[in-house]
Each structure stands twice: as structure tokens, then as C-alpha cells.
Design a protein around this motif. Structure first.
Motif, mmCIF file in Angstrom:
data_model
loop_
_atom_site.group_PDB
_atom_site.id
_atom_site.type_symbol
_atom_site.label_atom_id
_atom_site.label_comp_id
_atom_site.label_asym_id
_atom_site.label_seq_id
_atom_site.Cartn_x
_atom_site.Cartn_y
_atom_site.Cartn_z
ATOM 1 N N PRO A 40 0.837 -1.204 0.000
ATOM 2 C CA PRO A 40 0.000 0.000 0.000
ATOM 3 C C PRO A 40 0.875 1.258 0.000
ATOM 4 C CG PRO A 40 -0.742 -1.548 1.672
ATOM 5 C CD PRO A 40 0.573 -2.052 1.160
ATOM 6 N N HIS A 41 0.492 2.211 -0.822
ATOM 7 C CA HIS A 41 1.274 3.441 -0.964
ATOM 8 C C HIS A 41 0.391 4.544 -1.520
ATOM 9 C CE1 HIS A 41 1.299 1.506 -4.869
ATOM 10 N NE2 HIS A 41 1.453 2.720 -5.389
ATOM 11 N N ARG A 90 2.743 11.306 -3.775
ATOM 12 C CA ARG A 90 2.704 12.684 -3.276
ATOM 13 C C ARG A 90 2.187 13.586 -4.394
ATOM 14 N NH1 ARG A 90 7.656 13.032 -0.809
ATOM 15 N NH2 ARG A 90 6.810 12.905 1.272
ATOM 16 N N SER A 91 1.242 14.437 -4.078
ATOM 17 C CA SER A 91 0.603 15.273 -5.098
ATOM 18 C C SER A 91 1.550 16.331 -5.673
ATOM 19 C CB SER A 91 -0.643 15.949 -4.533
ATOM 20 O OG SER A 91 -0.297 16.802 -3.464
ATOM 21 N N THR A 92 2.558 16.718 -4.930
ATOM 22 C CA THR A 92 3.444 17.785 -5.400
ATOM 23 C C THR A 92 4.432 17.329 -6.471
ATOM 24 O OG1 THR A 92 4.918 17.350 -3.526
ATOM 25 C CG2 THR A 92 3.303 19.112 -3.266
ATOM 26 N N ASP A 93 5.004 16.135 -6.297
ATOM 27 C CA ASP A 93 6.018 15.697 -7.252
ATOM 28 C C ASP A 93 5.851 14.257 -7.740
ATOM 29 O OD1 ASP A 93 6.767 14.302 -5.005
ATOM 30 O OD2 ASP A 93 8.786 15.144 -4.872
ATOM 31 N N GLY A 94 4.842 13.558 -7.235
ATOM 32 C CA GLY A 94 4.595 12.190 -7.679
ATOM 33 C C GLY A 94 5.444 11.138 -6.989
ATOM 34 N N SER A 95 6.242 11.546 -6.000
ATOM 35 C CA SER A 95 7.073 10.568 -5.296
ATOM 36 C C SER A 95 6.201 9.678 -4.420
ATOM 37 C CB SER A 95 8.127 11.282 -4.446
ATOM 38 O OG SER A 95 7.513 12.080 -3.462
ATOM 39 N N PRO A 96 6.596 8.409 -4.283
ATOM 40 C CA PRO A 96 5.785 7.478 -3.496
ATOM 41 C C PRO A 96 5.930 7.699 -1.993
ATOM 42 C CG PRO A 96 7.650 6.339 -4.497
ATOM 43 C CD PRO A 96 7.703 7.756 -4.954
ATOM 44 N N LEU A 97 4.811 7.532 -1.301
ATOM 45 C CA LEU A 97 4.784 7.584 0.156
ATOM 46 C C LEU A 97 4.407 6.197 0.654
ATOM 47 C CD1 LEU A 97 2.808 10.894 0.686
ATOM 48 C CD2 LEU A 97 5.258 10.543 0.988
ATOM 49 N N VAL A 98 5.252 5.635 1.495
ATOM 50 C CA VAL A 98 5.018 4.306 2.049
ATOM 51 C C VAL A 98 5.258 4.370 3.544
ATOM 52 C CG1 VAL A 98 5.721 1.882 1.973
ATOM 53 C CG2 VAL A 98 5.877 3.259 -0.093
ATOM 54 N N ALA A 99 4.318 3.850 4.316
ATOM 55 C CA ALA A 99 4.486 3.838 5.771
ATOM 56 C C ALA A 99 5.476 2.745 6.160
ATOM 57 C CB ALA A 99 3.150 3.603 6.461
#
Length: 83
Positions: A31-32, A35-44
Motif C-alpha cells: 500500500p502506498h 505525493r501530489s506535489t512531485d509524484g514521489s511514493p509515500l510508504v508507511a
């Protein structure tokens, strides 16, 4: 909540470009979010640890340890004692 660093995501996916990382995360079922600003993935971090079978201990702030003031320790004075 702790988020994986960009280096963590690169190590997990083996990819350096954001779109490739997002695709790899999707294919691995991790699950990820992007990021809306640059498209980089966010993973907990907790998600990855859980998927890897790591036993996670609470990262919260430990409960305060309350101590009796030195003046009351061993003095024999109790709140209910009459004297």
C-alpha cells in the motif's frame, strides 16, 4: 507515523524513477500513495515492517514514570494517616 525515506523506497523497489517505484510497489502489493506535489511514493514504515514479518513495538511516547517526592519516601506519612 513514519514514512519511508526516498532511499528506503529505492531499496525496496530497486528503482530510481518515481513512476517505476509506484509500479513496483503496486506489483508487490505494498500500500502506498503518490505525493501530489512531485509524484514521489509515500510508504508507511509500519506497512513494510508488517509485510516483512517484523514484530513492531509501539513507537509512541512512553508513559511517564511517576515517583514519590523524596520527602514522602519512607517517612511513614500516608495521606490517610491521622496524626
Amino acid at each position: 507515523m513514519l514514512i519511508c525515506t526516498p532511499e528506503d523506497v529505492e531499496q525496496i523497489t530497486g528503482k530510481t524513477k518515481y513512476k517505476a517505484q509506484l509500479r513496483a510497489l503496486r506489483e508487490m502489493g505494498i500500500p502506498h500513495m503518490a505525493r501530489s506535489t512531485d509524484g514521489s511514493p509515500l510508504v508507511a514504515v509500519a506497512v513494510v515492517e508488517t509485510m516483512l514479518g517484523v514484530k513492531v513495538v509501539s513507537r509512541g511516547t512512553p508513559a511517564p514514570q511517576l515517583r514519590r517526592p523524596a520527602a514522602l519516601r519512607g517517612s511513614g506519612h500516608e495521606a490517610t494517616q491521622k496524626g
